[in-house]
Design an enzyme around this catalytic site. Structure first.
Site, short mmCIF file in Angstrom:
data_model
loop_
_atom_site.label_atom_id
_atom_site.label_comp_id
_atom_site.label_asym_id
_atom_site.label_seq_id
_atom_site.Cartn_x
_atom_site.Cartn_y
_atom_site.Cartn_z
N TYR A 138 -51.61 5.44 -42.96
CA TYR A 138 -51.30 5.46 -41.54
C TYR A 138 -52.10 4.33 -40.92
CZ TYR A 138 -48.89 9.99 -41.21
OH TYR A 138 -48.00 11.02 -41.31
N ASP A 166 -42.57 6.42 -39.90
CA ASP A 166 -41.69 7.32 -39.15
C ASP A 166 -42.45 8.23 -38.19
OD1 ASP A 166 -42.85 9.09 -40.90
OD2 ASP A 166 -41.01 9.51 -42.02
N HIS A 260 -39.72 12.44 -43.26
CA HIS A 260 -40.99 13.16 -43.16
C HIS A 260 -40.78 14.67 -43.34
CE1 HIS A 260 -45.08 11.75 -41.66
NE2 HIS A 260 -45.32 13.03 -41.83
#
Ligand code: FNR
Length: 373
Positions: A138, A166, A260
């Site tokens: 991330y 996403d 996700h």
């Protein structure tokens, strides 16, 4: 119940629903809004049927393959999931590393930026040196944190970086929101700053975690990351053909077709549907050789894995099933789940009349109903 009384992946899910804490079950099982995408991820697999071939010698069956230049025993992998200590408080991600390396097959583990054990601990928990680990990134608003993470990942010998794209903000996961986030009862995230600990009284663990993620991320950032590392870079969370083509254009090594696990935009399409649409176009442009395509979301059966491989996926990721197995039985559960899925894949490959992964082709599938949602 004894581990050997569980016979499929759903059994782990049911058990987890019965024994996990409310917070862990809420965070793990939840998905966005009405959870339509969550259900569709798996349901879409049910609309694809097989065209098996007969009278083929299927005595020897080989499940091995290659992903991003590394030889793998199995065509699936453990996808990144945050906070594994919510369900397995003492061992967390370490038990996933152990379970992946136990028994006959090594399984690849993708480690989350939001892991609850340190990267070093998870790497050291490997039980043999043939195990592969990947890192899920991330990108932090503070790019120095991200640069340091990448350096750490390289030094610790992980084999690839998956940049998750996403989650510019986290989806509305209502099961999770119903449980008030209590920082004192939540495992530390070890790879990052501790700002989530200051998040008092937010609704749910997801909301508290969202402080880590930079919503201003663009294609240029991914190009920068690609320049910063020699490791393969894969974009995780691609959801349409145009973006796969764009990913090929900027020269990343792969994409993961993923929504996700239905936790972000509800009414995103099932990744298997995106795969079916995209692969013929990639093949026509000769890009299938340039870019590896991975997929995750709703994979619960060996036949799901086989369908994705037939359509051209290089590897198939699973998230929740491994969280549940790890929460219920630790490393033994992870190892058992791996064996179950490997067994299902092998048996169904034989029934399909195929003996190696590279022989799986779209010709083995009847796709007529896929779009009949
Ligand atoms: C996730 N996922 C995820 N993805 C990611 O890139 N970074 C992360 O930290 C997390 N964390 C996370 C937590 C939990 C509880 C879940 C269920 C999922 C998404 C994950 O990698 C994968 O895309 C999905 O889990 C795949 O769907 P299934 O297999 O859970 O249906």
């Amino acid at each position: 119940p004894p581990l050997d009384s569980l016979i499929n992946l759903y059994d782990f899910e049911y058990l987890a629903s019965q024994i996990l804490t409310k917070q862990a079950w809420g965070y793990y099982s939840s998905a966005a809004d009405d959870e339509v995408t969550y259900r569709e991820n798996h349901a879409a697999y049910h609309r694809i049927f097989f065209k098996p071939r007969i009278l083929i010698n299927v005595k020897e069956c080989d499940l091995s393959t290659t992903m991003l230049g590394t030889k793998m025993d199995l065509p699936f992998y453990v996808s990144a999931t945050a906070l594994c200590k919510l369900g397995n408080p003492s061992e967390g991600e370490k038990d996933i590393a152990r379970g992946c390396g136990m028994g006959e097959f090594n399984l690849t583990q993708m480690i989350s930026t939001l892991a609850s054990c340190s990267l070093k601990e998870i790497v050291e928990a490997k039980v043999n040196d043939k195990q592969t680990q990947w890192f899920q990134l991330y990108v932090n608003a503070d790019r120095k944190i991200t640069d340091n993470l990448i350096k750490n990942v390289e030094e610790l010998g992980l084999k690839a970086i998956f940049v998750t794209v996403d989650a510019p903000s986290l989806g509305r996961r209502e099961k999770d929101m119903k449980i008030k986030f209590d920082p004192s009862k939540t495992p530390e995230i070890t790879n990052e700053d501790k700002s989530h600990k200051k998040q008092q009284n937010t609704r749910g663990a997801s909301k508290a975690l969202s402080t880590f993620i930079d919503p201003s991320l663009t294609w240029n950032d991914v190009i920068d990351i690609k320049k910063k590392t020699k490791l393969p870079v894969v974009i995780k969370g691609v959801q349409c053909t145009a973006d796969i083509l764009k990913a090929a254009e900027i020269g990343v090594d792969g994409v993961v077709l993923s929504n996700h696990g239905g936790r972000q935009l509800d009414f995103s399409r099932a990744p298997i549907e995106v795969l079916a649409e995209a692969m013929p176009i990639l093949k026509e442009k000769g890009l299938d050789k340039k870019l590896e395509v991975y997929i995750d979301g709703g994979v619960r059966r060996g036949t799901d894995v086989l369908k994705a491989l037939c359509l051209g996926a290089k590897g198939v990721g699973l998230g929740r099933p491994f969280l549940y197995a790890n929460s219920c039985y630790g490393k033994d559960g992870v190892n058992r789940l791996k064996e179950m899925l490997a067994d299902e894949i092998e048996m169904n490959m034989r029934l399909l009349g195929v003996t190696k992964i590279s022989d799986l082709k779209p010709e083995y599938l009847d796709m007529i109903s896929l779009h009949a949602r």
